[in-house]
Design a protein around this motif. Structure first.
Motif, PDB file in Angstrom:
ATOM      1  N   ASP A  17       0.826  -1.205   0.000  1.00  0.00           N
ATOM      2  CA  ASP A  17       0.000   0.000   0.000  1.00  0.00           C
ATOM      3  C   ASP A  17       0.863   1.259   0.000  1.00  0.00           C
ATOM      4  O   ASP A  17       1.925   1.296   0.627  1.00  0.00           O
ATOM      5  CB  ASP A  17      -0.921   0.021   1.228  1.00  0.00           C
ATOM      6  CG  ASP A  17      -2.211  -0.745   0.979  1.00  0.00           C
ATOM      7  OD1 ASP A  17      -2.397  -1.220  -0.150  1.00  0.00           O
ATOM      8  OD2 ASP A  17      -3.011  -0.877   1.916  1.00  0.00           O
ATOM      9  N   ILE A  18       0.388   2.284  -0.698  1.00  0.00           N
ATOM     10  CA  ILE A  18       1.103   3.557  -0.794  1.00  0.00           C
ATOM     11  C   ILE A  18       0.368   4.591   0.061  1.00  0.00           C
ATOM     12  O   ILE A  18      -0.811   4.859  -0.150  1.00  0.00           O
ATOM     13  CB  ILE A  18       1.190   4.018  -2.266  1.00  0.00           C
ATOM     14  CG1 ILE A  18       2.055   3.021  -3.049  1.00  0.00           C
ATOM     15  CG2 ILE A  18       1.756   5.430  -2.372  1.00  0.00           C
ATOM     16  CD1 ILE A  18       2.109   3.271  -4.541  1.00  0.00           C
ATOM     17  N   LEU A  19       1.086   5.143   1.040  1.00  0.00           N
ATOM     18  CA  LEU A  19       0.519   6.102   1.988  1.00  0.00           C
ATOM     19  C   LEU A  19       0.711   7.514   1.442  1.00  0.00           C
ATOM     20  O   LEU A  19       1.820   7.914   1.087  1.00  0.00           O
ATOM     21  CB  LEU A  19       1.210   5.947   3.346  1.00  0.00           C
ATOM     22  CG  LEU A  19       0.509   6.521   4.579  1.00  0.00           C
ATOM     23  CD1 LEU A  19      -0.863   5.887   4.765  1.00  0.00           C
ATOM     24  CD2 LEU A  19       1.366   6.300   5.811  1.00  0.00           C
ATOM     25  N   VAL A  20      -0.366   8.282   1.390  1.00  0.00           N
ATOM     26  CA  VAL A  20      -0.368   9.575   0.701  1.00  0.00           C
ATOM     27  C   VAL A  20      -0.682  10.721   1.669  1.00  0.00           C
ATOM     28  O   VAL A  20      -1.579  10.607   2.514  1.00  0.00           O
ATOM     29  CB  VAL A  20      -1.402   9.576  -0.441  1.00  0.00           C
ATOM     30  CG1 VAL A  20      -1.398  10.911  -1.180  1.00  0.00           C
ATOM     31  CG2 VAL A  20      -1.131   8.429  -1.416  1.00  0.00           C
ATOM     32  N   ARG A  61       7.284  14.011  11.267  1.00  0.00           N
ATOM     33  CA  ARG A  61       6.769  13.161  12.344  1.00  0.00           C
ATOM     34  C   ARG A  61       6.492  11.748  11.840  1.00  0.00           C
ATOM     35  O   ARG A  61       6.754  10.758  12.545  1.00  0.00           O
ATOM     36  CB  ARG A  61       5.494  13.782  12.915  1.00  0.00           C
ATOM     37  CG  ARG A  61       4.897  13.006  14.075  1.00  0.00           C
ATOM     38  CD  ARG A  61       4.091  13.912  14.994  1.00  0.00           C
ATOM     39  NE  ARG A  61       3.001  14.564  14.296  1.00  0.00           N
ATOM     40  CZ  ARG A  61       1.797  14.022  14.130  1.00  0.00           C
ATOM     41  NH1 ARG A  61       1.553  12.806  14.583  1.00  0.00           N
ATOM     42  NH2 ARG A  61       0.837  14.697  13.522  1.00  0.00           N
ATOM     43  N   ALA A  62       5.958  11.650  10.622  1.00  0.00           N
ATOM     44  CA  ALA A  62       5.691  10.328  10.052  1.00  0.00           C
ATOM     45  C   ALA A  62       6.984   9.539   9.879  1.00  0.00           C
ATOM     46  O   ALA A  62       7.039   8.335  10.153  1.00  0.00           O
ATOM     47  CB  ALA A  62       4.980  10.477   8.709  1.00  0.00           C
ATOM     48  N   GLN A  63       8.029  10.219   9.422  1.00  0.00           N
ATOM     49  CA  GLN A  63       9.321   9.567   9.218  1.00  0.00           C
ATOM     50  C   GLN A  63       9.866   9.042  10.542  1.00  0.00           C
ATOM     51  O   GLN A  63      10.361   7.908  10.625  1.00  0.00           O
ATOM     52  CB  GLN A  63      10.305  10.567   8.602  1.00  0.00           C
ATOM     53  CG  GLN A  63      11.598   9.962   8.094  1.00  0.00           C
ATOM     54  CD  GLN A  63      11.426   9.211   6.786  1.00  0.00           C
ATOM     55  OE1 GLN A  63      10.450   9.431   6.068  1.00  0.00           O
ATOM     56  NE2 GLN A  63      12.337   8.310   6.478  1.00  0.00           N
ATOM     57  N   ARG A  64       9.772   9.844  11.583  1.00  0.00           N
ATOM     58  CA  ARG A  64      10.311   9.459  12.892  1.00  0.00           C
ATOM     59  C   ARG A  64       9.480   8.377  13.572  1.00  0.00           C
ATOM     60  O   ARG A  64      10.003   7.597  14.376  1.00  0.00           O
ATOM     61  CB  ARG A  64      10.383  10.691  13.797  1.00  0.00           C
ATOM     62  CG  ARG A  64      11.423  11.718  13.360  1.00  0.00           C
ATOM     63  CD  ARG A  64      11.334  12.988  14.186  1.00  0.00           C
ATOM     64  NE  ARG A  64      12.349  13.960  13.788  1.00  0.00           N
ATOM     65  CZ  ARG A  64      12.391  15.220  14.228  1.00  0.00           C
ATOM     66  NH1 ARG A  64      11.461  15.652  15.087  1.00  0.00           N
ATOM     67  NH2 ARG A  64      13.344  16.038  13.823  1.00  0.00           N
ATOM     68  N   SER A  65       8.191   8.329  13.248  1.00  0.00           N
ATOM     69  CA  SER A  65       7.306   7.364  13.901  1.00  0.00           C
ATOM     70  C   SER A  65       7.360   5.974  13.286  1.00  0.00           C
ATOM     71  O   SER A  65       6.757   5.037  13.806  1.00  0.00           O
ATOM     72  CB  SER A  65       5.862   7.871  13.855  1.00  0.00           C
ATOM     73  OG  SER A  65       5.364   7.832  12.522  1.00  0.00           O
ATOM     74  N   GLY A  66       8.062   5.857  12.156  1.00  0.00           N
ATOM     75  CA  GLY A  66       8.130   4.561  11.488  1.00  0.00           C
ATOM     76  C   GLY A  66       7.004   4.319  10.516  1.00  0.00           C
ATOM     77  O   GLY A  66       6.844   3.210  10.013  1.00  0.00           O
ATOM     78  N   SER A  67       6.175   5.341  10.247  1.00  0.00           N
ATOM     79  CA  SER A  67       5.105   5.244   9.247  1.00  0.00           C
ATOM     80  C   SER A  67       5.309   6.324   8.193  1.00  0.00           C
ATOM     81  O   SER A  67       4.479   7.232   8.041  1.00  0.00           O
ATOM     82  CB  SER A  67       3.734   5.402   9.905  1.00  0.00           C
ATOM     83  OG  SER A  67       3.448   4.338  10.782  1.00  0.00           O
TER      84      SER A  67
END
Length: 249
Positions: A17-20, A61-67
């Motif tokens: 899945d691609i998260l947008v 924040r997404a990068q740091r959260s692992g998502s």
């Protein structure tokens, strides 16, 4: 609709899945684009940002959260930062997230600057769901091609991957006399009320166009399998047809 402050966790998605991230300062437009994303299989709207600073904060924040976000649909005319500035700041922070520019701006200088910042595709407003879907599908094929090359690649493999980003001219050509702006207006009007059936006369009255013009666009959408056409029963005189948006289009 996802809360703009909450990022969809990657653990809730399938592996491919691609998260947008949708970035647009007009709430209704952002919501519409987010719905479009969720209608394309394999794509999920992870969050919505209303300006450039919020987009950068969400991406970090997404990068740091692992998502991490996989793709940004980025409006070029934001209230705080130009879309190109957002793209530059993303790269400055080491965020290599892919970007598709979505804008009404047609200035060639802006387009060139967008390409220079690593924006992979450019989608000009207004557009149809079909055009939107094609850009996302192009991106999916590009990512799949890049992954299939492994750690080493060849010129042929790279050419094949980048060719996936090019839209086929034949696929977006319209019959003579039809224009993309009116087609987008009609398509969006039908999708805003997907269960409602409209005749060419009714559609023309609601959008301020003639019945004949409305019928030409509706017949084109029917030929493209974007709408469902059926006879309207109970009318006198010549048969009248009604149209509604086809599911998944």
């Amino acid at each position: 609709m996802p809360d703009p402050r909450i990022i969809t966790p990657r653990s809730s998605l399938s592996e491919d899945d691609i998260l947008v991230l949708v970035v647009d300062d007009e709430p209704e437009t952002a919501a519409a684009h987010a719905k479009y994303v969720n209608r394309v299989p394999g794509f999920t709207t992870g969050a919505i940002a209303g300006n450039g600073q919020e987009a950068l904060a969400l991406l970090t924040r997404a990068q740091r959260s692992g998502s991490p976000i996989d793709l940004v649909l980025l409006d070029m005319t934001l209230p705080d930062l130009h879309g190109i500035d957002v793209a530059k700041r993303m790269r400055g922070r080491g965020l290599t997230t892919d970007i598709i520019a979505i804008t009404a701006v047609r200035d060639l200088a802006v387009v060139r600057s967008a390409v220079a910042t690593g924006i992979t595709q450019y989608l000009i407003k207004p557009f149809t769901f079909a055009a939107f879907t094609e850009k996302l599908e192009n991106h999916r094929h590009f990512i799949a091609s890049m992954r299939s090359t492994g750690t080493d690649t060849s010129q042929a493999a790279l050419d094949n991957a980048f060719s996936a980003l090019r839209t086929s001219t034949a696929s977006v050509s319209l019959p003579k006399g039809l224009i993309p702006e009116t087609l987008a207006q009609i398509t969006d009007h039908l999708h805003s009320q997907p269960e409602r059936c409209l005749s060419a006369t009714e559609l023309g009255e609601e959008l301020g166009i003639s019945r004949v013009t409305a019928r030409r666009y509706l017949e084109h959408l029917f030929d493209s399998k974007a709408v469902i056409k059926q006879p309207r029963h109970g009318t006198r005189g010549r048969p009248e047809y009604e149209y509604r948006a086809a599911p998944g289009h």
